[in-house]
Design a protein around this motif. Sequence first.
Motif, short mmCIF file in Angstrom:
data_model
loop_
_atom_site.label_atom_id
_atom_site.label_comp_id
_atom_site.label_asym_id
_atom_site.label_seq_id
_atom_site.Cartn_x
_atom_site.Cartn_y
_atom_site.Cartn_z
N THR A 59 -92.64 -111.61 31.43
CA THR A 59 -91.30 -111.79 32.01
C THR A 59 -91.33 -111.99 33.52
O THR A 59 -90.39 -112.56 34.07
CB THR A 59 -90.41 -110.54 31.77
N GLY A 60 -92.36 -111.48 34.18
CA GLY A 60 -92.36 -111.52 35.65
C GLY A 60 -91.65 -110.31 36.25
O GLY A 60 -91.73 -110.09 37.45
N TYR A 61 -90.93 -109.51 35.46
CA TYR A 61 -90.38 -108.25 35.98
C TYR A 61 -91.55 -107.28 36.09
O TYR A 61 -92.49 -107.35 35.31
CB TYR A 61 -89.32 -107.68 35.03
N ASN A 62 -91.46 -106.33 37.03
CA ASN A 62 -92.64 -105.46 37.16
C ASN A 62 -92.38 -103.99 36.82
O ASN A 62 -93.25 -103.15 37.03
CB ASN A 62 -93.30 -105.61 38.52
N ARG A 63 -91.18 -103.67 36.28
CA ARG A 63 -90.92 -102.28 35.86
C ARG A 63 -90.29 -102.25 34.49
O ARG A 63 -89.43 -103.07 34.16
CB ARG A 63 -89.96 -101.59 36.83
N VAL A 64 -90.68 -101.25 33.70
CA VAL A 64 -90.18 -101.11 32.32
C VAL A 64 -89.75 -99.66 32.09
O VAL A 64 -90.44 -98.74 32.54
CB VAL A 64 -91.29 -101.45 31.29
N PHE A 65 -88.63 -99.48 31.42
CA PHE A 65 -88.26 -98.16 30.89
C PHE A 65 -88.05 -98.32 29.40
O PHE A 65 -87.30 -99.18 28.96
CB PHE A 65 -86.96 -97.64 31.54
N PHE A 66 -88.71 -97.48 28.59
CA PHE A 66 -88.56 -97.59 27.14
C PHE A 66 -87.50 -96.62 26.61
O PHE A 66 -87.49 -95.44 26.96
CB PHE A 66 -89.89 -97.27 26.43
N SER A 67 -86.65 -97.15 25.72
CA SER A 67 -85.65 -96.34 25.02
C SER A 67 -85.94 -96.43 23.52
O SER A 67 -86.90 -97.07 23.12
CB SER A 67 -84.25 -96.86 25.32
N ALA A 96 -86.44 -106.65 17.95
CA ALA A 96 -87.77 -107.15 17.56
C ALA A 96 -88.90 -106.38 18.24
O ALA A 96 -90.04 -106.39 17.77
CB ALA A 96 -87.89 -108.63 17.91
N LEU A 97 -88.57 -105.70 19.32
CA LEU A 97 -89.61 -105.13 20.19
C LEU A 97 -90.57 -104.17 19.48
O LEU A 97 -91.77 -104.19 19.75
CB LEU A 97 -88.94 -104.43 21.39
N GLY A 98 -90.07 -103.35 18.60
CA GLY A 98 -90.92 -102.33 17.99
C GLY A 98 -91.56 -102.76 16.67
O GLY A 98 -92.14 -101.93 15.96
N GLY A 99 -91.43 -104.03 16.32
CA GLY A 99 -92.05 -104.51 15.08
C GLY A 99 -91.50 -103.81 13.84
O GLY A 99 -92.18 -103.71 12.82
N GLY A 100 -90.27 -103.30 13.93
CA GLY A 100 -89.66 -102.59 12.81
C GLY A 100 -89.48 -101.10 13.11
O GLY A 100 -88.75 -100.41 12.41
N PHE A 101 -90.13 -100.63 14.14
CA PHE A 101 -89.93 -99.25 14.60
C PHE A 101 -88.88 -99.25 15.71
O PHE A 101 -88.74 -100.24 16.42
CB PHE A 101 -91.25 -98.66 15.12
N PRO A 102 -88.16 -98.13 15.87
CA PRO A 102 -87.10 -98.11 16.88
C PRO A 102 -87.67 -98.12 18.29
O PRO A 102 -88.44 -97.22 18.66
CB PRO A 102 -86.37 -96.78 16.61
N LEU A 103 -87.28 -99.13 19.05
CA LEU A 103 -87.77 -99.25 20.43
C LEU A 103 -86.87 -100.19 21.22
O LEU A 103 -86.50 -101.25 20.73
CB LEU A 103 -89.21 -99.81 20.41
#
Length: 395
Positions: free
Chosen positions: A96-104, A252-259
């Motif tokens: 993405t070019g963004y450099n920070r991530v927070f996971f929920s 789609a992020l968690g491949g079927g797991f909540p993410l």
Amino acid sequence: MDSIKNDYFKREKQVFFQVYKRLPIVVESAVGCYIYDKNGEKYLDFLSGIAVNALGHSHPDIIEVAIDQIKKYMHISNYFYQEPQIRLAEKLTRITGYNRVFFSNSGTEATEGALKLIRRWGNKNGKKEIIAFSGGFHGRTYGALSLMDKPKYKDGMGPFLPDIKIIEYNNIRTLEENVNENTTAVVLEFIQGEGGIVEAKTDFINQIKLLKEKYNFLILDDEIQTGLGRTGKMFAYEHYNIKPDIVITAKALGGGFPLGAILSNDELANYWGIGTHGTTYGGNSVACACGSVVIDYLINGVLQKVKENGDYLKSELIKIMEKYPKLILQLRGKGLIQGLLLSFNGAILVEKLLKRKVISNYCSENVLRIIPPLIVERSDIDIFINSLDECLSQL
Ligand SMILES: Cc1ncc(COP(=O)(O)O)c(C=O)c1O
């Protein structure tokens, strides 16, 4: 056999809050683009867990990675450094070019977190009002609901958050009238999913960009449904000449797991410090391990396939639309999120398709929403189109 189904329907009715309009299918298993029920019936799945199962059901690599991770550890909390989390965050920043991530854990939690970040930025910069758009969908929690206008999600559940104005989507004049020095953020989906697969007009986005240059506000892009390849690009904003300040994604992020995830640059991320935001489960190790598989597949061919199959789906839908001009009023969407605006209630078509063992979905009353797994094959698209043709010929 129907007595087995009826038993499930009865049990469900006795114990659940009745908030879901379930399809009359009791699932036994699911593989690729297909779901199998308890009676051994096979259904083509063009709903894909509401745009979650990008790699289809039971993808062997997702299963392998999940099992490997489960054997190491499942939940350990965000007190610890974890390889699956860091690896996925690195991949997300790279693509993405963004450099920070927070996971929920979910989409709506990503919305809530992003709103808190926006408020913190706004409070430090003397700005208060958030602008969101009619027809938008951002989740079911209070912050998210406060960004939405549809009574069906909100009726009788107020009060909602103050200092949020919801204005007409794709209306440049209303945008100009409402955005000013006090605007903290503009929140939008570049394609409204639940709202009926409504695409943002290029002029509208260009105007948001111009106003941002004038008034200095944040752009929060909700890519919970459209992100991670669904539109034929990694994120829907890439179809436009704009880079949002914050992107939220999930499904789609968690491949079927909540993410879910919030993405931004460090200048903005630094408005949060230790303890200002957090979650017990968010960034679960198994979900993150599987998320890396999703990203790897997207980069190594699936994204390209979405473009090709999206074009194919569109060309086939155009033929259907031309064949039934009284029933289909418009074709909308990009890649593998497309919608048919119908001249009748979508429930009728969904039911008819289901009789042909095709799972579909409608939103906004009269839009057939087409969101197959991103690994869908042309042969599956052909089955869908033929079934659609048969159903429409009977109406
Ligand atoms: C655009 C958008 N935002 C937010 C959400 C909420 O996500 P979740 O259901 O994971 O909370 C959804 C779910 O459909 C969505 O489509």
